[in-house]
Design a protein around this motif. Structure first.
Motif, PDB file in Angstrom:
ATOM      1  N   GLY A 193       0.802  -1.216   0.000  1.00  0.00           N
ATOM      2  CA  GLY A 193       0.000   0.000   0.000  1.00  0.00           C
ATOM      3  C   GLY A 193       0.829   1.258   0.000  1.00  0.00           C
ATOM      4  O   GLY A 193       0.283   2.348  -0.004  1.00  0.00           O
ATOM      5  N   LYS A 194       2.164   1.096   0.010  1.00  0.00           N
ATOM      6  CA  LYS A 194       3.037   2.265  -0.089  1.00  0.00           C
ATOM      7  C   LYS A 194       3.771   2.211  -1.420  1.00  0.00           C
ATOM      8  O   LYS A 194       4.159   1.139  -1.891  1.00  0.00           O
ATOM      9  CB  LYS A 194       4.061   2.274   1.050  1.00  0.00           C
ATOM     10  CG  LYS A 194       3.464   2.506   2.422  1.00  0.00           C
ATOM     11  CD  LYS A 194       4.562   2.930   3.391  1.00  0.00           C
ATOM     12  CE  LYS A 194       4.055   2.983   4.827  1.00  0.00           C
ATOM     13  NZ  LYS A 194       4.063   1.637   5.469  1.00  0.00           N
ATOM     14  N   CYS A 195       3.965   3.385  -2.004  1.00  0.00           N
ATOM     15  CA  CYS A 195       4.705   3.477  -3.256  1.00  0.00           C
ATOM     16  C   CYS A 195       6.137   2.978  -3.047  1.00  0.00           C
ATOM     17  O   CYS A 195       6.802   3.390  -2.091  1.00  0.00           O
ATOM     18  CB  CYS A 195       4.707   4.930  -3.731  1.00  0.00           C
ATOM     19  SG  CYS A 195       5.749   5.199  -5.173  1.00  0.00           S
ATOM     20  N   VAL A 196       6.585   2.072  -3.940  1.00  0.00           N
ATOM     21  CA  VAL A 196       7.933   1.508  -3.770  1.00  0.00           C
ATOM     22  C   VAL A 196       9.015   2.540  -4.092  1.00  0.00           C
ATOM     23  O   VAL A 196      10.176   2.364  -3.727  1.00  0.00           O
ATOM     24  CB  VAL A 196       8.154   0.245  -4.646  1.00  0.00           C
ATOM     25  CG1 VAL A 196       7.236  -0.889  -4.192  1.00  0.00           C
ATOM     26  CG2 VAL A 196       7.966   0.531  -6.121  1.00  0.00           C
ATOM     27  N   GLU A 197       8.634   3.601  -4.785  1.00  0.00           N
ATOM     28  CA  GLU A 197       9.615   4.632  -5.154  1.00  0.00           C
ATOM     29  C   GLU A 197       9.740   5.697  -4.067  1.00  0.00           C
ATOM     30  O   GLU A 197      10.836   6.003  -3.611  1.00  0.00           O
ATOM     31  CB  GLU A 197       9.207   5.313  -6.470  1.00  0.00           C
ATOM     32  CG  GLU A 197       9.056   4.381  -7.654  1.00  0.00           C
ATOM     33  CD  GLU A 197      10.386   3.974  -8.281  1.00  0.00           C
ATOM     34  OE1 GLU A 197      11.425   4.578  -7.945  1.00  0.00           O
ATOM     35  OE2 GLU A 197      10.379   3.047  -9.108  1.00  0.00           O
ATOM     36  N   CYS A 198       8.602   6.288  -3.689  1.00  0.00           N
ATOM     37  CA  CYS A 198       8.666   7.459  -2.817  1.00  0.00           C
ATOM     38  C   CYS A 198       8.066   7.214  -1.428  1.00  0.00           C
ATOM     39  O   CYS A 198       8.161   8.069  -0.555  1.00  0.00           O
ATOM     40  CB  CYS A 198       7.989   8.658  -3.489  1.00  0.00           C
ATOM     41  SG  CYS A 198       6.215   8.485  -3.676  1.00  0.00           S
ATOM     42  N   GLY A 199       7.432   6.041  -1.224  1.00  0.00           N
ATOM     43  CA  GLY A 199       6.915   5.716   0.104  1.00  0.00           C
ATOM     44  C   GLY A 199       5.570   6.331   0.443  1.00  0.00           C
ATOM     45  O   GLY A 199       5.051   6.129   1.529  1.00  0.00           O
TER      46      GLY A 199
END
Ligand code: ZN
Length: 115
Positions: free
Chosen positions: A81-87
């Motif tokens: 549920g968190k963006c793997v790039e920016c968190g």
């Protein structure tokens, strides 16, 4: 989104994708000569595009399968549920539409443009 719900949805989707891949592979592996005896000599273009369509579908499903497995790994790791790039936390709407989404829309757009 609750991770239990997410895991259940991802596992369901993974099972669906597995089934679709198995069906397509069974179809493409079927000897075409028994069904369409003259197709290769009569119309190689049609036979080729059929095979191409199946190959493309299998490729797309295989890629989605990989994304689903990655997403399940993130569920286990607690980072789902968190963006793997920016968190950034992904909005529920995005996870509803694409439970396997790994990036927020901004990072996804950047990843696709950079390709
Ligand atoms: Zn992002």
């Amino acid at each position: 989104m609750e991770t239990d719900v997410a895991r259940e949805r991802l596992e369901q989707l993974l099972a669906d994708v597995d089934r679709s891949i198995a069906t397509l592979e069974a179809e493409s592996g079927r000897p075409s000569s028994s069904l369409r005896p003259d197709v290769e000599t009569a119309d190689p273009g049609t036979a080729l595009s059929d095979a191409d369509r199946e190959a493309a579908a299998i490729e797309a499903l295989t890629l989605q399968r990989k994304h689903l497995i990655d997403a399940l790994a993130r569920v286990e790791a607690g980072s789902y549920g968190k963006c793997v790039e920016c968190g950034t936390a992904l909005p529920d709407e995005r996870l509803e539409a694409r439970p396997e989404a790994a990036r927020c829309v901004n990072c996804q757009a950047r990843a696709e443009n950079g390709r």
